[in-house]
Design a protein around this motif. Structure first.
Motif, mmCIF file in Angstrom:
data_model
loop_
_atom_site.group_PDB
_atom_site.id
_atom_site.type_symbol
_atom_site.label_atom_id
_atom_site.label_comp_id
_atom_site.label_asym_id
_atom_site.label_seq_id
_atom_site.Cartn_x
_atom_site.Cartn_y
_atom_site.Cartn_z
ATOM 1 N N GLY A 120 -3.050 -13.056 -45.481
ATOM 2 C CA GLY A 120 -3.838 -13.051 -46.702
ATOM 3 C C GLY A 120 -3.147 -13.866 -47.779
ATOM 4 O O GLY A 120 -1.938 -13.738 -47.995
ATOM 5 N N GLY A 121 -3.895 -14.715 -48.463
ATOM 6 C CA GLY A 121 -3.331 -15.555 -49.511
ATOM 7 C C GLY A 121 -2.891 -16.925 -49.046
ATOM 8 O O GLY A 121 -2.608 -17.790 -49.874
ATOM 9 N N HIS A 123 -3.875 -20.407 -47.219
ATOM 10 C CA HIS A 123 -5.115 -21.147 -46.962
ATOM 11 C C HIS A 123 -4.809 -22.569 -46.523
ATOM 12 O O HIS A 123 -3.949 -23.230 -47.108
ATOM 13 N N GLY A 133 -12.927 -19.871 -50.242
ATOM 14 C CA GLY A 133 -11.941 -18.799 -50.185
ATOM 15 C C GLY A 133 -10.884 -18.948 -51.262
ATOM 16 O O GLY A 133 -10.489 -17.974 -51.917
ATOM 17 N N LYS A 136 -12.357 -18.247 -54.752
ATOM 18 C CA LYS A 136 -12.515 -16.817 -54.982
ATOM 19 C C LYS A 136 -11.186 -16.158 -55.343
ATOM 20 O O LYS A 136 -11.132 -15.215 -56.142
ATOM 21 N N ALA A 137 -10.097 -16.668 -54.765
ATOM 22 C CA ALA A 137 -8.789 -16.041 -54.964
ATOM 23 C C ALA A 137 -8.080 -16.508 -56.229
ATOM 24 O O ALA A 137 -7.270 -15.768 -56.798
ATOM 25 N N VAL A 142 -2.399 -16.801 -61.664
ATOM 26 C CA VAL A 142 -2.022 -16.566 -60.277
ATOM 27 C C VAL A 142 -0.936 -17.574 -59.882
ATOM 28 O O VAL A 142 -0.930 -18.712 -60.327
ATOM 29 N N THR A 215 0.061 -9.959 -46.031
ATOM 30 C CA THR A 215 -0.269 -10.692 -47.253
ATOM 31 C C THR A 215 0.963 -11.438 -47.744
ATOM 32 O O THR A 215 2.066 -10.878 -47.796
ATOM 33 N N ASP A 230 1.304 -15.825 -54.885
ATOM 34 C CA ASP A 230 0.104 -15.045 -54.557
ATOM 35 C C ASP A 230 -0.808 -15.844 -53.642
ATOM 36 O O ASP A 230 -1.582 -15.282 -52.870
ATOM 37 N N LEU A 231 -0.725 -17.187 -53.774
ATOM 38 C CA LEU A 231 -1.505 -18.102 -52.944
ATOM 39 C C LEU A 231 -0.573 -19.183 -52.399
ATOM 40 O O LEU A 231 0.315 -19.659 -53.110
#
Length: 405
Positions: A120-121, A123, A133, A136-137, A142, A215, A230-231
């Motif tokens: 998760g996170g 991409h 995706g 949205k995140a 962030v 995650t 976070d991403l």
């Protein structure tokens, strides 16, 4: 047109859609098979969707008449059929592979979960689903780490910064966009990104993805430095998507091998776009994909003299943000060889830069950053590959738009 003579095109990206539409205009019916649920779209503009500048429907491509949403899983060359994941079998007279490319996922520790999925996170940034995706995140504040400082990584970092993210870009090479730009132009890109608040690390290799469960929580660099995240966006390049061709026994070598008729090792199967390798080159760019699609459409419509001879392609990028847009273009050989003539015009205050490389009185490459009024004239001189006239033509080409540099 019956199934044993029709053209079936696998892949609904730029090349596949262009080919199917041109065939329709030339009176040849074609069935386009695309596996994405979304309407066909211009992948080049995904960063603008991520930045919030365009809605997804704005970058949609005009769909051809025949479009089937299905995932092709196999090719039976003897029977001239393709099999889809739902069991459907489609007959073809001519098959065209326009399967595009897949994102390169770097060999990082912790990159995959136990189920071989991205945490998760984390991409990739290749498809509309990837883009939506991420959109949205992302939110203001962030923490986002972009891995890769090429064209795609720079675009992704700019887009995330435009959405208010705190962005760190990690580039393994010594400078940004090192394949397209010379050091001076790279420095201007760096200045633009840092002006948007992006923290850029060059000569920096990511080696580990740290997770809490499934995650992402941070990435670790090769020197042990840890970046909270976070991403994480993986922008490490692309690889031709050749699985179907390989399983069918076609000749593949870092791309599906094609000749000047864009024909594979099977005379009934052609390939265009990012998956095709012509004369030793896999372009991975929009302009060559469109050129290949146009040439193949003419061939399949009966023009026996049509041939693809390669594309001299220009790379162009527009970065939007606070203030005016930041434009750059690069083409050909941007680094001179011994004996080449080089002309540079730079204005550090305005952040503009123009460079042209000349060999044997011919323009062989160039870089322009900001104020791109001259790009058309330079590109034409490069594409024509003809000797430049005398009396200072190169300076004229660099400044012919009439304004100061």
């Amino acid at each position: 047109m019956t199934s044993d003579t029709r053209v079936v095109v696998i892949g609904a990206g730029l090349a596949g859609v262009r080919l199917a539409r041109r065939l329709g205009e030339l009176g040849v019916r074609a069935l386009l098979v695309g596996e994405e649920e979304h309407a066909p779209y211009n992948r080049v503009l995904l960063a603008e969707v991520l930045a919030g500048r365009y809605a997804p429907e704005v970058i949609a491509l005009p769909s051809p008449a025949g479009l089937l949403r299905a995932r092709v899983t196999g090719i039976d060359r003897a029977a001239r059929t393709v099999t889809c994941a739902d069991g459907t079998s489609l007959g073809y007279g001519t098959l065209v592979l326009a399967t595009g490319s897949n994102p390169v996922l770097p060999p990082l520790r912790g990159l995959f979960t136990a189920g071989r999925r991205l945490p998760g996170g984390v991409h990739a940034f290749r498809t509309m689903d990837d883009c939506l995706g991420l959109a949205k995140a992302v939110r203001p504040g962030v923490r986002a780490v972009v891995v890769g400082g090429g064209l795609l990584g720079v675009s992704a970092a700019r887009a995330l910064a435009a959405r208010g993210a705190r962005v760190v870009l990690a580039q393994q090479a010594e400078r940004l966009m090192e394949r397209q730009l010379d050091p001076d132009a790279s420095r201007l890109v760096l200045r633009h990104l840092t002006g948007l608040g992006v923290e850029v690390h060059t000569e920096c290799r990511v080696r580990d993805v740290r997770r809490a469960g499934d995650t992402v929580r941070a990435v670790e660099l090769a020197d042990g430095y840890v970046l909270d995240a976070d991403l994480v966006v993986l922008a490490c390049g692309v690889r031709p998507r050749t699985g179907l061709a390989e399983r069918a026994g076609l000749a593949v070598r870092r791309g599906v091998l094609v000749d000047d008729e864009l024909r594979t090792s099977d005379p009934h199967i052609h390939a265009v776009g990012d998956c095709a390798r012509h004369d030793g080159t896999v372009y991975g760019l929009a302009a060559p994909a469109l050129d290949q699609a146009d040439t193949l459409a003419e061939l399949l419509a009966g023009d026996t003299g049509a041939r693809y001879r390669g594309t001299r392609s220009l790379t162009r990028l527009t970065l939007t943000g606070p203030g005016s847009p930041f434009d750059l273009a690069a083409f050909g050989e941007t680094e001179p060889r011994p004996g080449d003539d080089v002309v540079r015009l730079a204005d550090a205050t305005r952040g503009t830069y123009r460079k042209a490389v000349v060999r044997d009185d011919r323009l062989v490459g160039g870089v322009l950053v900001g104020a791109l009024g001259t790009v058309g004239a330079l590109a034409r001189a490069w594409e024509q590959a003809e000797p430049l006239p005398g009396d200072g033509p190169l300076l004229h080409l660099l400044t012919h738009d009439g304004g100061p540099v």
